[in-house]
Design an enzyme around this catalytic site. Structure first.
Site, mmCIF file in Angstrom:
data_model
loop_
_atom_site.group_PDB
_atom_site.id
_atom_site.type_symbol
_atom_site.label_atom_id
_atom_site.label_comp_id
_atom_site.label_asym_id
_atom_site.label_seq_id
_atom_site.Cartn_x
_atom_site.Cartn_y
_atom_site.Cartn_z
ATOM 1 N N LYS A 138 0.830 -1.209 0.000
ATOM 2 C CA LYS A 138 0.000 0.000 0.000
ATOM 3 C C LYS A 138 0.866 1.261 0.000
ATOM 4 O O LYS A 138 0.453 2.306 -0.521
ATOM 5 C CB LYS A 138 -0.974 -0.009 1.165
ATOM 6 C CG LYS A 138 -0.331 -0.072 2.555
ATOM 7 C CD LYS A 138 -0.117 1.277 3.181
ATOM 8 C CE LYS A 138 0.655 1.143 4.487
ATOM 9 N NZ LYS A 138 0.843 2.430 5.174
ATOM 10 N N THR B 129 -3.946 5.447 3.438
ATOM 11 C CA THR B 129 -2.611 5.867 3.041
ATOM 12 C C THR B 129 -2.605 6.598 1.702
ATOM 13 O O THR B 129 -1.790 7.487 1.474
ATOM 14 C CB THR B 129 -1.666 4.651 2.982
ATOM 15 O OG1 THR B 129 -1.771 3.930 4.201
ATOM 16 C CG2 THR B 129 -0.222 5.080 2.807
#
Length: 331
Positions: free
Chosen positions: A191, A248
């Protein structure tokens, strides 16, 4: 009372030390710089990484790793991923023999393409039942400010993971458990790479459609790689997959998204690195994620594009053109 040692006094390590203390643990936070350890203990604040956040009285700091680790039931590792092996070699002989080792790190080791739990087991000799990883949407500042958040703790030992869950469950921090250590660690590592791509797109002036497309296709390549490594597909629909990815890729508090945004605005990797004291794990890990994917024959086009921008000098605008011009295919 659970005694926890947190090794690493950056923003996330300090935040998690606060969570543990608020959950009732006795916590010792290890800071490599003696002046930082003294300041945290004296002022109840880590002004370098979490200015304005008061730390609990049950938390104290030290620059002596032996003092931090003495009689610890839980050892929390919160150092940059690429420095873990060297740090563990220094701390290995100080670790209590049956302590649970909990990784907060989200990266893949350069050169070896090992996940953090694999590095921990290799360096310390700890069995897999002693090693756990925490992942999910873990933006440190929001959690330090006690905004409600959920996370996931992965470990093969059901009793240990239940103990970890109890040790960090507070009114604002809700941990779930998951036996899929591979999937949770991989989701946390990849991620960061996808967040770099989203930041680059933001810096180039693109909007929500672009970001949503990158998040969705980024999740697809993460899941493809995870399945090849033996992860459970459902993990990537949970907190360590989609949850962490959305946070994120979307938040200005995300180091990797912010780093990518500066690249998209025309700064070089070196210029961005000089502008911050925080570590954007994806900048280094993108190369090891790509190596891991190639070793298993998995197509990861967004990761490849991020590697080209961060390490091969490709212009961000060219990266977008190359992604969009790939051969059309079924979703």
């Amino acid at each position: 009372m659970t005694r926890a040692a947190v090794l690493g006094a950056g923003s996330w390590g300090t935040t998690f030390a606060k969570v543990l203390a608020d959950a009732g643990c006795e916590v010792v936070l290890h800071a490599r710089r003696p002046e930082l350890a003294a300041a945290i203990t004296d002022s109840r604040e880590n002004a370098d990484y979490l200015p304005g956040v008061r730390l609990p009285d049950r938390l104290r700091a030290t620059a002596d790793p032996g003092e931090a680790l003495r009689d610890a039931d839980v050892v929390v590792l919160a150092v940059p991923s690429q420095s873990l092996r060297d740090n563990l070699a220094e701390w290995r002989d100080l670790l209590p023999p049956d302590a649970t080792l909990l990784s907060l790190m989200k990266g893949i080791e350069l050169g070896t393409t090992k996940r953090m739990s694999e590095v921990i087991q290799e360096v310390t000799g700890a069995g897999p039942e002693r090693v756990a990883a925490l992942s999910g949407p873990n933006l440190a500042r929001e959690i330090a400010e006690e905004q409600p958040a959920a996370t996931v703790i992965a470990c093969s030992d059901a009793d240990r993971v239940a103990q970890l869950q109890a040790a960090c469950h507070t009114r604002y921090f809700r941990p779930y458990t998951n036996p899929d250590l591979v999937g949770c660690e991989l989701g946390g590592a990849v991620k960061n790479v996808i967040a770099l791509s989203c930041g680059i797109a933001e810096g180039l002036g693109f909007g929500d459609n672009t970001r949503a497309s990158l998040i969705t296709r980024g999740l697809a390549e993460t899941a493809r790689l995870g399945m090849a490594l033996g992860a459970e597909l459902t993990t990537f629909a949970g907190l360590a997959g989609l949850g962490d990815l959305v946070a994120t890729c979307s938040s200005p508090l995300s180091r990797n998204r912010t780093f990518g945004e500066k690249l998209g605005r025309g700064m070089s990797v070196e210029e961005v690195q000089r502008s911050t004291r925080q570590t954007a794990e994806g900048v280094k890990s993108c190369r090891s994620v790509l190596d891991l994917a190639r070793a298993h024959g998995i197509d990861v086009p967004i990761t490849e594009a991020v590697v080209r921008v961060c390490h091969e000098g490709e212009a961000p605008a060219q990266m977008v053109r190359e992604i969009m011009s790939r051969e059309a295919k079924s979703e």
